[in-house]
Design an enzyme around this catalytic site. Structure first.
Site, PDB file in Angstrom:
ATOM      1  N   CYS A   2      -0.296  18.231  24.699  1.00  0.00           N
ATOM      2  CA  CYS A   2      -0.611  17.143  25.708  1.00  0.00           C
ATOM      3  C   CYS A   2      -2.192  16.716  25.437  1.00  0.00           C
ATOM      4  CB  CYS A   2      -0.804  17.785  27.059  1.00  0.00           C
ATOM      5  SG  CYS A   2       0.632  18.578  27.426  1.00  0.00           S
ATOM      6  N   ARG A  27      -0.909  12.006  21.860  1.00  0.00           N
ATOM      7  CA  ARG A  27      -0.391  13.470  22.154  1.00  0.00           C
ATOM      8  C   ARG A  27       0.588  13.664  23.183  1.00  0.00           C
ATOM      9  NH1 ARG A  27      -4.299  16.619  19.988  1.00  0.00           N
ATOM     10  NH2 ARG A  27      -3.358  18.270  21.229  1.00  0.00           N
ATOM     11  N   TRP A  75       3.051  15.865  27.597  1.00  0.00           N
ATOM     12  CA  TRP A  75       4.349  15.941  26.987  1.00  0.00           C
ATOM     13  C   TRP A  75       4.871  16.992  27.415  1.00  0.00           C
ATOM     14  CZ3 TRP A  75       6.457  19.209  23.249  1.00  0.00           C
ATOM     15  CH2 TRP A  75       7.643  18.430  22.584  1.00  0.00           C
ATOM     16  N   ASN A 101      -3.292  22.178  28.054  1.00  0.00           N
ATOM     17  CA  ASN A 101      -2.622  21.823  27.002  1.00  0.00           C
ATOM     18  C   ASN A 101      -2.029  23.356  26.040  1.00  0.00           C
ATOM     19  OD1 ASN A 101      -1.381  20.642  24.538  1.00  0.00           O
ATOM     20  ND2 ASN A 101      -3.343  20.444  23.529  1.00  0.00           N
ATOM     21  N   GLY A 102      -0.879  23.402  26.157  1.00  0.00           N
ATOM     22  CA  GLY A 102      -0.057  24.696  25.712  1.00  0.00           C
ATOM     23  C   GLY A 102       1.004  25.294  26.568  1.00  0.00           C
ATOM     24  N   GLU A 488      12.229  10.356   3.917  1.00  0.00           N
ATOM     25  CA  GLU A 488      10.867   9.620   4.801  1.00  0.00           C
ATOM     26  C   GLU A 488      11.340   8.506   5.556  1.00  0.00           C
ATOM     27  OE1 GLU A 488       8.498  10.803   6.203  1.00  0.00           O
ATOM     28  OE2 GLU A 488       7.022   9.066   6.430  1.00  0.00           O
ATOM     29  N   LYS A 492      11.264   7.533   9.355  1.00  0.00           N
ATOM     30  CA  LYS A 492      10.569   6.541   9.822  1.00  0.00           C
ATOM     31  C   LYS A 492      11.498   5.574  10.865  1.00  0.00           C
ATOM     32  CE  LYS A 492       7.376   7.595   9.700  1.00  0.00           C
ATOM     33  NZ  LYS A 492       6.588   8.534   9.096  1.00  0.00           N
ATOM     34  N   GLU A 495      12.631   7.535  14.082  1.00  0.00           N
ATOM     35  CA  GLU A 495      11.762   7.839  15.017  1.00  0.00           C
ATOM     36  C   GLU A 495      11.236   6.841  15.684  1.00  0.00           C
ATOM     37  OE1 GLU A 495       8.347   9.911  13.728  1.00  0.00           O
ATOM     38  OE2 GLU A 495       8.164   8.835  11.694  1.00  0.00           O
ATOM     39  N   HIS A 511      29.690  13.406  -2.491  1.00  0.00           N
ATOM     40  CA  HIS A 511      30.125  14.496  -2.045  1.00  0.00           C
ATOM     41  C   HIS A 511      30.427  14.554  -0.535  1.00  0.00           C
ATOM     42  CE1 HIS A 511      29.739  16.435  -6.219  1.00  0.00           C
ATOM     43  NE2 HIS A 511      28.430  16.096  -6.059  1.00  0.00           N
ATOM     44  N   LYS A 610       1.895  13.017  18.763  1.00  0.00           N
ATOM     45  CA  LYS A 610       1.347  13.071  17.325  1.00  0.00           C
ATOM     46  C   LYS A 610       1.051  14.640  16.909  1.00  0.00           C
ATOM     47  CE  LYS A 610      -0.456  10.903  13.969  1.00  0.00           C
ATOM     48  NZ  LYS A 610       0.261  10.392  13.296  1.00  0.00           N
TER      49      LYS A 610
HETATM   50  C1  F6R Z   1       6.626  11.581  11.349  1.00  0.00           C
HETATM   51  C2  F6R Z   1       5.632  12.573  11.901  1.00  0.00           C
HETATM   52  C3  F6R Z   1       5.895  14.048  12.062  1.00  0.00           C
HETATM   53  C4  F6R Z   1       4.908  14.911  11.597  1.00  0.00           C
HETATM   54  C5  F6R Z   1       5.206  16.292  11.873  1.00  0.00           C
HETATM   55  C6  F6R Z   1       3.857  17.313  11.109  1.00  0.00           C
HETATM   56  O1  F6R Z   1       6.250  10.556  11.462  1.00  0.00           O
HETATM   57  O2  F6R Z   1       4.653  12.116  12.207  1.00  0.00           O
HETATM   58  O3  F6R Z   1       7.148  14.409  11.531  1.00  0.00           O
HETATM   59  O4  F6R Z   1       4.839  14.680  10.317  1.00  0.00           O
HETATM   60  O5  F6R Z   1       5.115  16.430  13.414  1.00  0.00           O
HETATM   61  O6  F6R Z   1       2.735  16.837  11.909  1.00  0.00           O
HETATM   62  P1  F6R Z   1       1.312  17.385  10.903  1.00  0.00           P
HETATM   63  O7  F6R Z   1       1.507  16.955   9.749  1.00  0.00           O
HETATM   64  O8  F6R Z   1       0.440  16.930  11.967  1.00  0.00           O
HETATM   65  O9  F6R Z   1       1.553  18.913  10.700  1.00  0.00           O
END
Ligand code: F6R
Length: 615
Positions: A2, A27, A75, A101-102, A488, A492, A495, A511, A610
């Protein structure tokens, strides 16, 4: 995970806290709330939804007055996102307001004890339990708020960044952290509290970052008093001079942060190079590696631990480290590694990769590696983040603030840092010749311009997005260095547009996944000229003959694939090891445009946050 914000000073706390919450919405954004003391009473306004919904509600309820306030954007972890579970939470007497937050893991046991003492609870949250525990300590032993917080936290198990204030003492806020970030902005007779510095960067450049296990009593008219939660030791806080600017964290005319961050990549990579890569002198300087060179050179292997996109950067690094520096590499999901009793020894080097530097699983993997004697190197973006402090050494990516939840420039700058490390170690070990080293450096230097060129395909990518946007499923294929890029690209897409996408090594298609291919299935194939090109072209033929729709990423000037694919997107030619830095770009733009066309919230996709500070 959060976002938390707090203010105490001469300004209207509402304006500072609300704006701060908007900056921290990355967040968490399922609910938000604010607590203000208006000189007479404590007023709370909270709601399910976004910070903009909170603003509407606070205006309607007329909750905007006060010079002290705390706010939260949530969150959900405990309890569904609704008005009641939103923070701030208030103690039974109505005196204390808290944001958190936690997770307090033993909240249930504490709740039972408090219930036996007559406390009642209105929400399903662990946070409401914590604020009442603080109240119980404060009331039963007549402790001041700071002492009560300290005693309560010594009974709590879990992770937290908290801010709490007492309406009877509205000149102080008590903060504490363990496992979740917390920064204190120090202004002129005013203080700011936030999960990162972005909410207060426009007011002050001076910040104190609380370390894990520290708490602070922030009172107007004196320096913040910081101490260890468990042993009461007073700490002399270090005041950091912040270098980020407000402009860096705003959209600069782009419709979304994600688009801005995609376009920032050439500059971000130049920032990653700055002071490190001296191509004309044939030198790579990285203090974190130079100071511990022997550790790397004598390593039995490198273990890379990360999550999500950062894990994909780790996979790219596996190819380049093994290729160029001939060091065996294992790439681990931090969340798996931490729980599977891995074999780790003092001759292992761990590289932990994290944009935020706060990811709980990656932190836990680091802890485990350190406990077993491994040397741990961090590759982080957020300066001063927990991972950057916990690791033995490290290198920042210098991508600048990444606000869009979908990671873009963090990924390419992570690959850049890791490539520089691999080249540096290859040179030190003699696994790459001097002349090749120079060639690589010169090519690396041209990457930002080549990314600019790749970005020029944007208009064409809009057409491809139109072609793909109504699909329910999609496949992304790549080989070698471009296999992680396929993963990746798929991540993208799913998500931010919620279209199901799978990344696969192209040769694995036969396979299993080939069974999925029909005229409904778009397949994005990375078919750049370097690296198994002919074999990937054969895969494309196999898709074609099963009527799959083909979108191919090719090297400029490629005519072979153009004749087979439905769409081709060109990227400039580069060395095989650097192709991920180019092939990633069109896949980011493709996902972005599809999500925009589908009307999705690109910067804040549903259910995501994030910074994942919970496991
Ligand atoms: C995808 C994304 C997440 C982060 C993951 C790790 O676009 O952003 O998959 O890569 O949550 O986050 P960090 O890099 O902050 O440890």
């Amino acid at each position: 995970m959060c976002g938390i914000v707090g203010y105490i000073g001469q300004k209207d706390a509402y304006d500072v806290v609300l704006k701060g919450l908007q900056r921290l919405e990355y967040r968490g954004y399922d609910s938000a709330g604010i607590a203000l003391y208006d000189g007479n009473q404590l007023n709370i306004c909270k709601t399910k939804g976004k910070v903009s919904d909170l603003n509407t509600k606070c205006i309607a309820d007329n909750v905007r007055k006060g010079k002290i306030g705390i706010g939260h954007t949530r969150w959900a972890t405990h309890g569904e996102p609704n008005d009641v579970n939103s923070h701030p939470h208030v103690s039974n007497s109505g005196r204390l307001a808290i944001i958190h937050n936690g997770i307090i893991e033993n909240y249930d046991a504490i709740k039972k004890v408090l219930e036996n003492r007559g406390y009642t609870f209105h929400s399903d949250t662990d946070t409401e339990v914590l604020v009442n525990l603080i109240e119980e300590v404060m009331m039963s032993d007549d402790h001041k708020l700071g002492k009560a917080v300290q005693i309560a936290l010594n009974q709590a198990v879990g992770a937290y960044a908290i801010a709490v204030f007492d309406r009877e003492k509205p000149n102080e806020i008590v903060v504490a952290r363990l496992g979740s970030p917390l920064a204190i902005g120090v202004g002129d007779n005013e203080f700011f509290i936030a999960s990162d510095a972005s909410p207060f960067i426009e007011y002050t450049k001076s910040a104190i970052y609380l370390e894990d296990g520290e708490m602070g009593v922030i009172r107007l008219g004196r320096e913040p008093r910081i101490r260890k939660i468990h042993n009461d030791k007073l700490i002399d806080p270090y005041i950091h001079e912040l270098k980020i600017s407000l402009d860096q964290i705003e959209k600069s005319g782009y419709e979304h942060f994600m688009l801005k961050e995609i376009y920032e990549q050439p500059e971000a990579i130049k920032d990653t190079f700055r002071g490190r890569m001296l191509a004309d002198k044939g030198v790579i300087r990285m203090a974190g590696v130079d100071d511990h060179l022997e550790k790397f050179l004598n390593a039995d292997r490198i273990i890379i631990a990360a999550c999500g996109t950062s894990w994909h950067a780790g996979l790219v690094a596996e190819y380049i480290f093994e290729d160029i520096s001939r060091i065996p590499v294992e790439v681990e999901y931090a969340s798996e590694f931490r729980y599977r009793n891995p074999v780790i020894g003092p001759n292992d080097v761990m590289i932990a990769i994290s944009q935020s530097g706060e990811t709980a699983d990656t932190m836990a993997a680091i802890k485990l590696a350190k406990e077993n004697g491994a040397f741990v190197f961090g590759v982080c973006n957020v300066v001063g983040s927990s991972i950057s402090r916990e690791t033995d050494a490290g290198a920042y990516t210098h991508a600048g603030p990444e606000i869009g939840v979908a990671s873009t420039k963090a990924f390419t700058t992570q690959i850049t840092v890791l490539s520089l490390m691999a080249l540096k170690l290859g040179k030190a070990k003699g696994t790459i010749s001097n002349s090749d080293f120079h060639l690589y450096l010169n090519e690396m230097e041209s990457i930002p311009d080549k990314i600019e060129k790749a970005l020029q395909e944007n208009d064409h990518i809009l057409n491809v997005a139109e072609f793909m946007k109504n699909s329910k499923n999609s496949l992304y294929l790549g080989r070698g260095y471009n296999f992680p890029v396929a993963l990746e690209g798929a991540l993208k897409l799913k998500e931010i547009s919620y279209i199901h996408a799978e990344g696969y090594p192209a040769a694995e298609m036969k396979h299993g996944p080939i069974a999925l291919i029909d005229e409904e299935m778009p397949v994005v194939v990375i078919a750049t000229r370097k690296g198994h090109y002919e074999k990937v072209v054969s895969n494309i033929q196999e898709i074609k003959s099963r009527k799959g729709k083909i979108i191919a990423l090719v090297t400029e000037g490629d005519d072979t694939v153009k004749n087979i694919a439905d769409h081709v997107i060109e990227v400039p030619e580069t060395f095989e090891a650097f192709t991920p830095l180019l092939t990633t770009i069109p896949l980011q733009l493709l996902s972005y445009h599809i999500a925009v066309m589908l009307g999705k919230n690109v910067d804040q996709p549903r259910n995501l946050a994030k910074s994942v500070t919970v496991e």
